[in-house]
Motif scaffolding. Sequence first.
Motif, short mmCIF file in Angstrom:
data_model
loop_
_atom_site.label_atom_id
_atom_site.label_comp_id
_atom_site.label_asym_id
_atom_site.label_seq_id
_atom_site.Cartn_x
_atom_site.Cartn_y
_atom_site.Cartn_z
N THR A 195 -5.44 4.30 -9.38
CA THR A 195 -4.14 4.01 -9.98
C THR A 195 -4.16 2.70 -10.74
O THR A 195 -3.52 2.57 -11.79
CB THR A 195 -3.06 3.96 -8.89
OG1 THR A 195 -3.08 5.18 -8.16
CG2 THR A 195 -1.69 3.78 -9.49
N MET A 196 -4.90 1.71 -10.26
CA MET A 196 -4.97 0.45 -10.98
C MET A 196 -5.65 0.64 -12.34
O MET A 196 -5.27 0.00 -13.33
CB MET A 196 -5.72 -0.59 -10.15
CG MET A 196 -5.78 -1.95 -10.84
SD MET A 196 -6.52 -3.22 -9.82
CE MET A 196 -6.94 -4.42 -11.07
N GLN A 247 -5.26 3.56 3.67
CA GLN A 247 -6.31 3.06 2.77
C GLN A 247 -7.25 2.10 3.50
O GLN A 247 -7.40 0.92 3.13
CB GLN A 247 -5.68 2.36 1.56
CG GLN A 247 -4.81 3.25 0.71
CD GLN A 247 -5.59 4.29 -0.07
OE1 GLN A 247 -6.82 4.20 -0.20
NE2 GLN A 247 -4.90 5.29 -0.59
N TYR A 301 -0.84 -0.72 -5.87
CA TYR A 301 -2.11 -0.22 -6.38
C TYR A 301 -3.11 -1.33 -6.62
O TYR A 301 -4.28 -1.08 -6.93
CB TYR A 301 -1.88 0.54 -7.70
CG TYR A 301 -1.11 -0.28 -8.72
CD1 TYR A 301 -1.76 -1.18 -9.57
CD2 TYR A 301 0.28 -0.19 -8.80
CE1 TYR A 301 -1.05 -1.94 -10.46
CE2 TYR A 301 0.98 -0.96 -9.69
CZ TYR A 301 0.32 -1.82 -10.54
OH TYR A 301 1.02 -2.61 -11.42
N ARG A 302 -2.67 -2.57 -6.48
CA ARG A 302 -3.60 -3.69 -6.66
C ARG A 302 -4.39 -3.89 -5.38
O ARG A 302 -3.86 -3.72 -4.29
CB ARG A 302 -2.81 -4.96 -7.00
CG ARG A 302 -2.13 -4.92 -8.34
CD ARG A 302 -1.19 -6.10 -8.54
NE ARG A 302 0.06 -5.93 -7.81
CZ ARG A 302 1.05 -6.80 -7.79
NH1 ARG A 302 0.93 -7.94 -8.46
NH2 ARG A 302 2.16 -6.56 -7.11
N THR A 323 0.84 -1.20 0.00
CA THR A 323 0.00 0.00 0.00
C THR A 323 0.87 1.24 0.00
O THR A 323 1.09 1.83 -1.04
CB THR A 323 -0.99 0.00 1.18
OG1 THR A 323 -0.30 -0.31 2.38
CG2 THR A 323 -2.07 -1.03 0.97
N LYS A 336 1.61 5.91 -6.18
CA LYS A 336 0.59 6.41 -5.26
C LYS A 336 1.22 7.33 -4.21
O LYS A 336 0.85 7.32 -3.05
CB LYS A 336 -0.15 5.26 -4.58
CG LYS A 336 -1.05 4.48 -5.51
CD LYS A 336 -1.78 3.38 -4.79
CE LYS A 336 -2.79 3.91 -3.80
NZ LYS A 336 -3.88 4.67 -4.40
N ARG A 376 -3.04 1.86 -14.56
CA ARG A 376 -2.11 0.79 -14.90
C ARG A 376 -2.73 -0.18 -15.89
O ARG A 376 -2.06 -0.64 -16.83
CB ARG A 376 -1.71 0.05 -13.62
CG ARG A 376 -0.83 -1.17 -13.83
CD ARG A 376 0.51 -0.82 -14.42
NE ARG A 376 1.38 -1.99 -14.50
CZ ARG A 376 2.48 -2.06 -15.22
NH1 ARG A 376 2.86 -1.01 -15.94
NH2 ARG A 376 3.22 -3.14 -15.23
#
Length: 819
Positions: free
Chosen positions: A570-571, A475, A439-440, A434, A714, A574
Amino acid sequence: MLAIGLTAGVARAAEPAAYLVHDGHVNAEIVVAAKPTRSARLAASELQKYLEKITGGKLDIVTTPRDGVVVKVYVGASDAASRAGVTGDGLPRDAFRMVSGGGWLALVGDDVDFVPREPWGHTRNDWLNTKQAQWEAIAGHPWMNPIGASLYKEYNKQLDIWSLDHRGSLNAVYAYLRSLGVRWYMPGELGEILPSRKDVALPAELNRTVTPDYEVRSLSRPLICSGDVEDALWYLRLGANAQYAILHHGQRNLTEHPKQRATHPEYYAMLANGTRDTQSEKANTCLSSDAFFDEMVAYVRLMFDRYDVAAVSVMPHDGFTHCQCDKCKGQVELERGPGGMSSNYVWNFVVRVANEVRKTHPDRKVICGAYSVYRDPPTSIDKLPDNVLVQITNGRPIRETDDELFASTAALRRAWRAKTDNPLTLMLNYTPFTNRGGYRPQYWPHIIARGIRESHADVRREDVWLSSDGGGLDQPGVAHLNPWVMSRLWWDADQDVDALLDEYYRLFYGPAAPQMQAFIEYSEKEYARLGSDAEVAKKCLAMFDAAKAAAPSESVYGRRVALVDAFLETMRNRARQIGVPRPEGLPEYRVIDMAKDNWRDARDTLKMDGELDEPFWTQYHYPRPLKDYQTGAKPKLGTSFMARWWNNSLVFGVRCELPKGEKPVIGATENNDPAIWQGEHLELLIETDKHSYYQIVVNPAGAVIDLDRAATMKGGRAYEWSSQAQVATHVADDHWSVEIRLPVTASDEDPLHQMIGSRPFMSKQEALDSGKGTSLPWYFNLYRNRAGAPDVEITSFSPLGPDAKSFHVPQRFAKLYVR
């Protein structure tokens, strides 16, 4: 979870008509001792608050039972609870009893108020300005003191509670509230589930003793000292705790102080160039130094005597470097591979310290992590002394689903259990996923459940490192599920995780429960491919979009889903990036594998002097040129490179032409100085099969900057990563050259050091045929920038096109593989 009946006759059946709250009317009071422990005082407050939240009725808190009140709720040990026959006597740490009788309910546990010992800093400034000097006077050495310097982080002033308190009565109250349907899935009101009920009956014939399956249940985040009290309360509601000890990298406390480095260079690891490493931030030690050994023993003894800690780490500093002095160098065992090549070296030192300390402190422990190149058990030691504790980093899989990894970690635990009679401790490092740029979506409930189920019989303590947002949980919309699942299983490792999750999905996500379940389960299963396979990423995001559509945005369920939505931004970027195929015709580079027999005479000749004149390079001398980074044209000044794979390292040799007699412009002479970009430099960008991507910058002075570019995605901390590159440069009259050795590890247990990746192969089939795994190729680009020169020229191995304005174009990286 262990449930045992109490002494016969202590508990009597409760009267069926007895209620704490009936039709909203309060029939009970909470009774605490005249001087309750911190745990009991907070427990009474929490019970009062949540009974009022779910029924609307507020119970009084009293120290003397009052006549006329139908039900007495005894919270914590008190004279009244003792008269009812319920005490916390004989309970292990944090365990509790829940007993009901005629007109009373007792929630009593093991409560001990922690008492800190001086000197300790009540704040960071208090330590720096006052207490540190007191400590240095006591120690008589320039030693660091993580207890004195950081103890304030274990205390919450607003709640008046320590993470080091024994909190059995508080755990009893939370267990009772859970039995009424209260849940705390995430910090804050948005994370809690509150049933609405008019009646709360006195439990009939309740007689339970509850002991957690894990004695120590440590979470690094949220901190109990978090400025947001809801974070601290969530930590407590999970039933987490902490161990009063120095647990990690204990040697650093003797080596980080500048005075120690200046006074005792002989304590520090010798590098291959014959110098002692007194400059690196995480400089390691020479474990053959008798003087350092004596100081380590003295330090451990002082921490036991001054602070009464249970254990002290004697573990090497992070980013381990094996000393190359005459006494140490021969103790490295390359044949044992990356997990064991320094095991005998490190663990022999641990045992020496333990044996010496035991002479004066036979009841105390030293601890060392099974980590990095000393992760595997030592072969030189049949049995560790009983005052040595072993802590295995990622001693159960943290995010991998494959059976092979579960089997290998189980085998590792068995191998360590054969070496010690003490239960193991596990350190689980989730921080890379994180706040270091992950970002996953990070959901691993079934992996956690399987790991705990398979390991808990041999483990007494888990130390889980979670990503931070200040002192809170980073998060929380995504990151809450893993620690919540762990916390439930720490108390009862045999629980049905699917039953826990079914309730979680239903209560937490409401109408979006089926869709969120599908999204979370898919994310767990496909985590490894979410950052590299466009179709997998798109499917995952589509599943989440279905969940988002199912939960009305203004509802409490929609607000919870929105937290996940924000994390996935962000994912999505990506997924779009990897969805664009790499262009045809990109360069490829085949790395020579120096382990092959035809290179046996050359592979040990590498001198790391920057000159590229040894057989390691010259026996197969086919350098590849760099071209203009935009057009691909031949540059005025040539640059060429070679690469080798040797001893789990990727080694580059680069030659950079200069105008005869002209010296390169030097922007920096120290590592991590941004001025490096103002002068001549090379940049190496590498995307492994497991990580995208790393950046290593080197200049002719040998200065280095290394960054984890994923940690910038991130807002993460890219500079925290160290490649641990070994760099040597040579400047001649018409060129400068450099050798760069980059160690590679397949394990992500230490994401802050070395490149993480498997040996790169041309194709998956080639990897399978080799019997060395299923790794795919890596991708890379190498740049030379003559910044600061009168005629600035920028070249690269894989040109980026006429419109390129930045080196950072992963889609145009060249393919790299070992043949």
